[in-house]
Design an enzyme around this catalytic site. Structure first.
Site, PDB file in Angstrom:
ATOM      1  N   LEU A  84      34.304 -32.440  52.411  1.00 36.59           N
ATOM      2  CA  LEU A  84      34.619 -33.181  51.177  1.00 36.59           C
ATOM      3  C   LEU A  84      36.068 -33.009  50.771  1.00 36.59           C
ATOM      4  O   LEU A  84      36.641 -31.918  50.946  1.00 36.59           O
ATOM      5  CB  LEU A  84      33.737 -32.655  50.033  1.00 36.59           C
ATOM      6  CG  LEU A  84      32.248 -32.911  50.135  1.00 36.59           C
ATOM      7  CD1 LEU A  84      31.499 -32.062  49.109  1.00 36.59           C
ATOM      8  CD2 LEU A  84      31.943 -34.381  49.879  1.00 36.59           C
ATOM      9  N   GLU A 115      25.992 -33.430  41.779  1.00 38.39           N
ATOM     10  CA  GLU A 115      25.199 -32.308  42.298  1.00 38.39           C
ATOM     11  C   GLU A 115      25.999 -31.015  42.254  1.00 38.39           C
ATOM     12  O   GLU A 115      27.215 -31.054  42.399  1.00 38.39           O
ATOM     13  CB  GLU A 115      24.839 -32.577  43.776  1.00 38.39           C
ATOM     14  CG  GLU A 115      24.088 -33.855  43.994  1.00 38.39           C
ATOM     15  CD  GLU A 115      24.270 -34.394  45.412  1.00 38.39           C
ATOM     16  OE1 GLU A 115      24.459 -33.596  46.347  1.00 38.39           O
ATOM     17  OE2 GLU A 115      24.242 -35.628  45.565  1.00 38.39           O
ATOM     18  N   LYS A 117      27.717 -27.877  43.804  1.00 38.77           N
ATOM     19  CA  LYS A 117      28.208 -27.600  45.155  1.00 38.77           C
ATOM     20  C   LYS A 117      27.751 -26.176  45.485  1.00 38.77           C
ATOM     21  O   LYS A 117      28.373 -25.190  45.083  1.00 38.77           O
ATOM     22  CB  LYS A 117      29.730 -27.737  45.209  1.00 38.77           C
ATOM     23  CG  LYS A 117      30.291 -27.639  46.609  1.00 38.77           C
ATOM     24  CD  LYS A 117      31.746 -28.067  46.617  1.00 38.77           C
ATOM     25  CE  LYS A 117      32.347 -28.059  48.001  1.00 38.77           C
ATOM     26  NZ  LYS A 117      32.261 -26.786  48.700  1.00 38.77           N
ATOM     27  N   ASP A 119      27.047 -22.764  47.226  1.00 37.00           N
ATOM     28  CA  ASP A 119      27.902 -21.983  48.116  1.00 37.00           C
ATOM     29  C   ASP A 119      27.050 -21.356  49.219  1.00 37.00           C
ATOM     30  O   ASP A 119      26.540 -20.253  49.085  1.00 37.00           O
ATOM     31  CB  ASP A 119      28.618 -20.905  47.302  1.00 37.00           C
ATOM     32  CG  ASP A 119      29.877 -20.441  47.990  1.00 37.00           C
ATOM     33  OD1 ASP A 119      30.220 -21.007  49.039  1.00 37.00           O
ATOM     34  OD2 ASP A 119      30.511 -19.504  47.474  1.00 37.00           O
ATOM     35  N   TYR A 227      20.836 -32.454  50.693  1.00 39.25           N
ATOM     36  CA  TYR A 227      21.691 -33.341  49.905  1.00 39.25           C
ATOM     37  C   TYR A 227      22.056 -34.660  50.573  1.00 39.25           C
ATOM     38  O   TYR A 227      22.748 -35.476  49.978  1.00 39.25           O
ATOM     39  CB  TYR A 227      22.949 -32.632  49.405  1.00 39.25           C
ATOM     40  CG  TYR A 227      23.783 -31.922  50.458  1.00 39.25           C
ATOM     41  CD1 TYR A 227      24.367 -32.615  51.505  1.00 39.25           C
ATOM     42  CD2 TYR A 227      23.998 -30.558  50.359  1.00 39.25           C
ATOM     43  CE1 TYR A 227      25.133 -31.963  52.448  1.00 39.25           C
ATOM     44  CE2 TYR A 227      24.772 -29.892  51.302  1.00 39.25           C
ATOM     45  CZ  TYR A 227      25.336 -30.605  52.346  1.00 39.25           C
ATOM     46  OH  TYR A 227      26.088 -29.960  53.274  1.00 39.25           O
ATOM     47  N   LYS A 316      36.220 -28.610  42.192  1.00 35.13           N
ATOM     48  CA  LYS A 316      36.093 -27.171  42.459  1.00 35.13           C
ATOM     49  C   LYS A 316      36.240 -26.343  41.187  1.00 35.13           C
ATOM     50  O   LYS A 316      37.080 -26.629  40.339  1.00 35.13           O
ATOM     51  CB  LYS A 316      37.173 -26.741  43.466  1.00 35.13           C
ATOM     52  CG  LYS A 316      36.977 -27.331  44.856  1.00 35.13           C
ATOM     53  CD  LYS A 316      36.032 -26.510  45.686  1.00 35.13           C
ATOM     54  CE  LYS A 316      36.742 -25.309  46.260  1.00 35.13           C
ATOM     55  NZ  LYS A 316      35.853 -24.518  47.122  1.00 35.13           N
ATOM     56  N   CYS A 412      41.837  17.945  35.896  1.00 36.06           N
ATOM     57  CA  CYS A 412      41.682  16.744  35.060  1.00 36.06           C
ATOM     58  C   CYS A 412      43.058  16.158  34.718  1.00 36.06           C
ATOM     59  O   CYS A 412      43.937  16.891  34.248  1.00 36.06           O
ATOM     60  CB  CYS A 412      40.927  17.128  33.790  1.00 36.06           C
ATOM     61  SG  CYS A 412      40.937  15.816  32.556  1.00 36.06           S
ATOM     62  N   CYS A 415      43.662  16.960  30.793  1.00 37.51           N
ATOM     63  CA  CYS A 415      43.780  18.292  30.169  1.00 37.51           C
ATOM     64  C   CYS A 415      44.010  19.409  31.182  1.00 37.51           C
ATOM     65  O   CYS A 415      44.068  20.571  30.805  1.00 37.51           O
ATOM     66  CB  CYS A 415      42.523  18.597  29.356  1.00 37.51           C
ATOM     67  SG  CYS A 415      41.065  18.888  30.364  1.00 37.51           S
ATOM     68  N   CYS A 429      35.302  16.541  34.525  1.00 37.49           N
ATOM     69  CA  CYS A 429      36.305  17.445  33.976  1.00 37.49           C
ATOM     70  C   CYS A 429      35.542  18.548  33.265  1.00 37.49           C
ATOM     71  O   CYS A 429      34.617  18.260  32.499  1.00 37.49           O
ATOM     72  CB  CYS A 429      37.192  16.680  32.998  1.00 37.49           C
ATOM     73  SG  CYS A 429      37.955  17.730  31.763  1.00 37.49           S
ATOM     74  N   CYS A 435      39.365  18.628  26.073  1.00 40.97           N
ATOM     75  CA  CYS A 435      39.978  17.531  26.843  1.00 40.97           C
ATOM     76  C   CYS A 435      40.229  16.328  25.924  1.00 40.97           C
ATOM     77  O   CYS A 435      39.284  15.758  25.380  1.00 40.97           O
ATOM     78  CB  CYS A 435      39.060  17.145  27.999  1.00 40.97           C
ATOM     79  SG  CYS A 435      39.688  15.710  28.889  1.00 40.97           S
TER      80      CYS A 435
HETATM   81  S1  IVH Z   1      27.938 -33.433  50.717  1.00 42.70           S
HETATM   82  C1  IVH Z   1      29.853 -36.114  53.449  1.00 42.70           C
HETATM   83  N1  IVH Z   1      26.715 -32.139  48.801  1.00 42.70           N
HETATM   84  O1  IVH Z   1      30.329 -28.435  50.691  1.00 42.70           O
HETATM   85  C2  IVH Z   1      29.525 -35.126  52.467  1.00 42.70           C
HETATM   86  N2  IVH Z   1      28.082 -30.919  50.310  1.00 42.70           N
HETATM   87  O2  IVH Z   1      33.147 -29.538  52.345  1.00 42.70           O
HETATM   88  C3  IVH Z   1      29.081 -33.880  53.046  1.00 42.70           C
HETATM   89  N3  IVH Z   1      28.104 -28.508  49.912  1.00 42.70           N
HETATM   90  O3  IVH Z   1      30.222 -28.642  54.165  1.00 42.70           O
HETATM   91  C4  IVH Z   1      28.741 -32.859  52.117  1.00 42.70           C
HETATM   92  N4  IVH Z   1      26.728 -28.514  48.196  1.00 42.70           N
HETATM   93  O4  IVH Z   1      28.489 -27.241  53.033  1.00 42.70           O
HETATM   94  C5  IVH Z   1      27.543 -32.045  49.862  1.00 42.70           C
HETATM   95  N5  IVH Z   1      25.553 -31.083  47.080  1.00 42.70           N
HETATM   96  C6  IVH Z   1      26.366 -31.027  48.134  1.00 42.70           C
HETATM   97  C7  IVH Z   1      26.889 -29.797  48.588  1.00 42.70           C
HETATM   98  C8  IVH Z   1      27.751 -29.787  49.686  1.00 42.70           C
HETATM   99  C9  IVH Z   1      27.458 -27.761  48.999  1.00 42.70           C
HETATM  100  C10 IVH Z   1      29.039 -27.995  50.939  1.00 42.70           C
HETATM  101  C11 IVH Z   1      28.712 -28.426  52.335  1.00 42.70           C
HETATM  102  C12 IVH Z   1      29.948 -29.060  52.887  1.00 42.70           C
HETATM  103  C13 IVH Z   1      30.984 -28.607  51.910  1.00 42.70           C
HETATM  104  C14 IVH Z   1      32.007 -29.687  51.673  1.00 42.70           C
END
Ligand code: IVH
Length: 676
Positions: A84, A115, A117, A119, A227, A316, A412, A415, A429, A435
């Site tokens: 992305l 949505e 993102k 991790d 997703y 982000k 310490c 002190c 201590c 102290c």
């Molecule tokens: S869509 C074409 N949706 O973010 C779109 N990615 O660089 C492809 N990720 O590699 C990704 N949550 O690992 C999408 N709700 C979400 C996501 C998501 C996490 C991660 C995914 C992807 C990276 C984007």
């Protein structure tokens, strides 16, 4: 073997039941049946499958059955798995929409699927005729690794899709992750067993998914949110991504409940900011939000760049992990003399704040990290949790950079009294009352909001008063005159008078507050409240022996010993007398002989979001005093959830399970009614 129709039907029903319970347990954290009943279903299925030779890859009995593989085979993604584009602020998000509108020659608002993102690790699941036949990592987007053996162990990923017919192929894409709770439990178990400490949920999930042995992967409670859809054959898809989510959810695939469809970029931004506000409360880690044009025709029109689609954008959030350098390690002396190493860091912006120092807890932690002064480290600050050094970054030229090892000081730093080892990991201590560091810390604690609550007598002022030897103990606070205070630098007469008034006001306190203020080892707010409600008068606590102390709920033998040691010290008794002679007093607590004083006995409360009128520990202490238990997560056993602003997944779960929810105002009214 001719298998009776009745058996085939039973096997089929068992498989469906087991997958249904798998989903409830792993995706929704809402099991309907006890583990033992689930095990019984699985055993019956295994028995029938063996007896009638009905073994099948798609059967839930085959999730962890596989052998370890020798190495990963490569998988080519027929449709590349893209990444992305990202933005970090509102202006860039606005220009994203401007670009889209220009390309589409659109005037009206665009609908977006918004949505979290997540991790984790991007994966692709391939279903042929509704059966999971292959799972692969994203890899470089074109070629990934075959991880089917591990993905099969993830309970919330169906091995067989519901209602998907023969002669179909569908590729589902999504993120595999480890949620916060799973990560915490994993580390707790690992620590107990002397195993390794996992750095963060993402790396742990990535490690698990790349195990050769599926039995090892099965030990990590991975989850997935789907997703998108890749390759599709023999199935007519709906026209929007949001409808695809509804469809694949019907097939039994886990989709993120925190998604939403928004119209126009302003509404999307509001979604992003809401998500950021509830980031800490989500049960899983996120690093931003993803906005995708919802209409699939429009997606097609917009097309893709080399590596990312034009129809999607990641917004982000501030990173929760950053690297920095440890400039020095200093040793702080706490209220009870504990010596704590603190890392001075090259300031780094992480998790939304600038961090320039962080506790290293104890010498064992330093050893575990293999930390030396001069090292590059990863600092993590997730939510409002205190920042933490999680890892030393290995340096190829480690010998070339100047690194200094860290050792506990012999004396310490405040002190110069000897530093002694206390137990397995702690150092203390030995200076006690002489102290100044211990004195300062215990006075700060005494005056703090949850203790005697002396407004205006802050940490800086206390340090100054101790350094100038105007006060040496908490009893001296009550002898401070406005003139003494006004003589200090930058202290006006008015402020001095206000502080003296606040000191005077603090004399009217409560027994729990006073007990907490004394700073007895291990006695926090909740424990002080337990002791006060159990014994009612201070004299009884002072006179209590170990046997009567352990009668108090939550008091174990170690805690009882700390309490007894504190009150058998004649200096402490004189101090208490001195304080009472200065006028410190509290209302008498009426003893209660029945459980009506504990009207919440047997109930479990969960606190979530921010409480504005009282601290969490205060709310917890009040609930505990009324007999309730306070838990960290919502389940069907929860009686009530108290939700402040920013409440996220716990609140959603409570709503889903139909559990009573109170906001802070309602909670206070509820407490008042119970204590009236
Ligand atoms: S869509 C074409 N949706 O973010 C779109 N990615 O660089 C492809 N990720 O590699 C990704 N949550 O690992 C999408 N709700 C979400 C996501 C998501 C996490 C991660 C995914 C992807 C990276 C984007």
């Amino acid at each position: 073997m001719a298998v009776p129709e009745k058996i085939l039907l039973e096997v089929d029903t068992l498989r469906q039941q087991i997958e249904h319970h798998n989903r409830l347990y792993h995706s929704q954290d809402a099991p309907e049946i006890p583990d033992a009943d689930f095990d019984a279903l699985l055993r019956r299925l295994e028995e029938l499958e063996t007896r009638y030779e009905l073994l099948d890859e798609a059967s839930p009995s085959q999730r962890v059955g596989g052998e370890a593989i020798a190495g990963f085979s490569q998988v080519r993604h027929e449709i590349p798995m893209l990444s992305l584009n990202k933005v970090f602020d509102e202006a860039d998000l606005q220009s994203f929409e401007t670009r889209l509108k220009k390309r589409l020659e659109a005037e009206s608002s665009i609908q977006y699927s918004c949505e979290p993102k997540v991790d984790g690790i991007a994966v692709s699941l391939l279903y042929t005729d509704g059966v999971l036949v292959r799972a692969a990592t994203r890899g470089d987007g074109v070629t990934g690794e075959n991880i089917t053996h591990n993905v099969r162990t993830i309970g919330s990923i169906p091995l067989q899709l519901k209602t998907v017919k023969k002669n179909t192929v569908v590729e589902i894409r999504g993120e595999i992750f480890l949620d916060k709770d799973g990560f915490k439990k994993l580390n707790e178990t690992s620590e107990k067993e002397g195993g390794k400490i996992f750095v963060n949920p993402r790396n742990t999930a990535a490690g698990a998914i790349r195990q050769l042995d599926p039995k090892k992967a099965a030990k990590i409670p991975l989850k997935m949110y789907c997703y998108s859809v890749g390759l599709v054959e023999g199935i007519k898809l709906p026209k929007t991504l949001s409808e695809i989510f509804t469809l694949i959810e019907k097939w039994g695939l886990p989709v993120n409940p925190d998604r939403s469809v928004e119209s126009g970029v302003d509404a999307c931004l509001e979604y992003c900011l809401d998500l950021l506000a509830k980031r800490n409360d989500l049960s899983y880690e996120i690093d931003g939000a993803v906005l995708k044009v919802d209409d699939l025709d429009l997606q097609l029109q917009l097309g893709t760049n080399a590596r990312s689609p034009r129809w999607a954008m990641a917004y982000k959030f501030p990173a929760e992990e950053k690297s920095t350098t440890v400039l020095d390690v200093e040793f702080q002396v706490g209220r009870t003399g504990t010596i704590t190493p603190v890392a001075r860091l090259e300031p780094v912006f992480v998790g939304g704040v600038t961090v320039s120092n962080t506790t290293l807890h104890n010498m064992d932690e330093i050893e575990r990290l293999g930390l030396r002064i001069g090292d590059r480290v990863i600092v993590r600050r997730a939510g409002d949790v205190i920042p933490k050094v999680v890892k030393v970054i290995p340096h190829e030229d480690a010998k070339k950079i100047k690194r200094r090892s860290i050792s506990i000081p012999q004396v310490c730093p405040a002190c110069a009294s000897a530093v002694v080892k206390d137990g397995d990991v702690l150092y203390r201590c030995s200076g006690g009352i002489i102290c100044p560091a211990q004195r300062k810390e215990s006075i700060k604690h005494f005056a703090s909001r949850s203790a005697m609550d002396i407004e205006g007598l802050g940490n800086k002022l206390i340090e100054l008063l101790v350094d100038k030897e105007i006060i040496t103990s908490v009893a001296d606070i009550y002898r401070l005159s406005p003139e003494q205070l006004a003589s200090l630098e930058r202290m006006g007469e008015k402020s001095a008078a206000n502080i003296v008034a606040a000191i005077h006001k603090s004399k009217q306190t409560s027994l729990p507050r006073f007990l907490f203020a004394l700073g007895i080892r291990e006695v926090g707010e909740a424990m002080a409240l337990q002791l006060a409600t159990h014994f009612c008068i201070l004299e009884s606590i002072i006179a209590a022996d170990l046997d009567s102390l352990v009668q108090v709920s939550d008091v174990g033998p170690i805690m009882a010993e700390h309490i007894r040691v504190f009150f058998s010290n004649s200096d402490n008794i004189s101090l208490i007398k001195e304080l009472q002679d200065s006028g410190v007093t509290w209302p008498i607590i009426e003893p209660s002989h029945d459980d009506s004083a504990k009207p919440l006995l047997g109930e479990t409360y969960v606190l979530t979001g921010t409480l504005e009128q009282m601290s969490r520990s205060e709310a917890k202490a009040k609930l505990v005093a009324l007999g309730a238990k306070v838990a960290g997560s919502v389940s069907k056993n929860t009686s009530c959830v108290v939700a402040g602003p920013g409440a996220g997944s716990k609140l959603a779960k409570a709503e889903e399970l139909g559990i009573k929810i109170l906001d802070e105002g309602e909670f206070i009214v509820h407490l008042d009614a119970l204590t009236a």
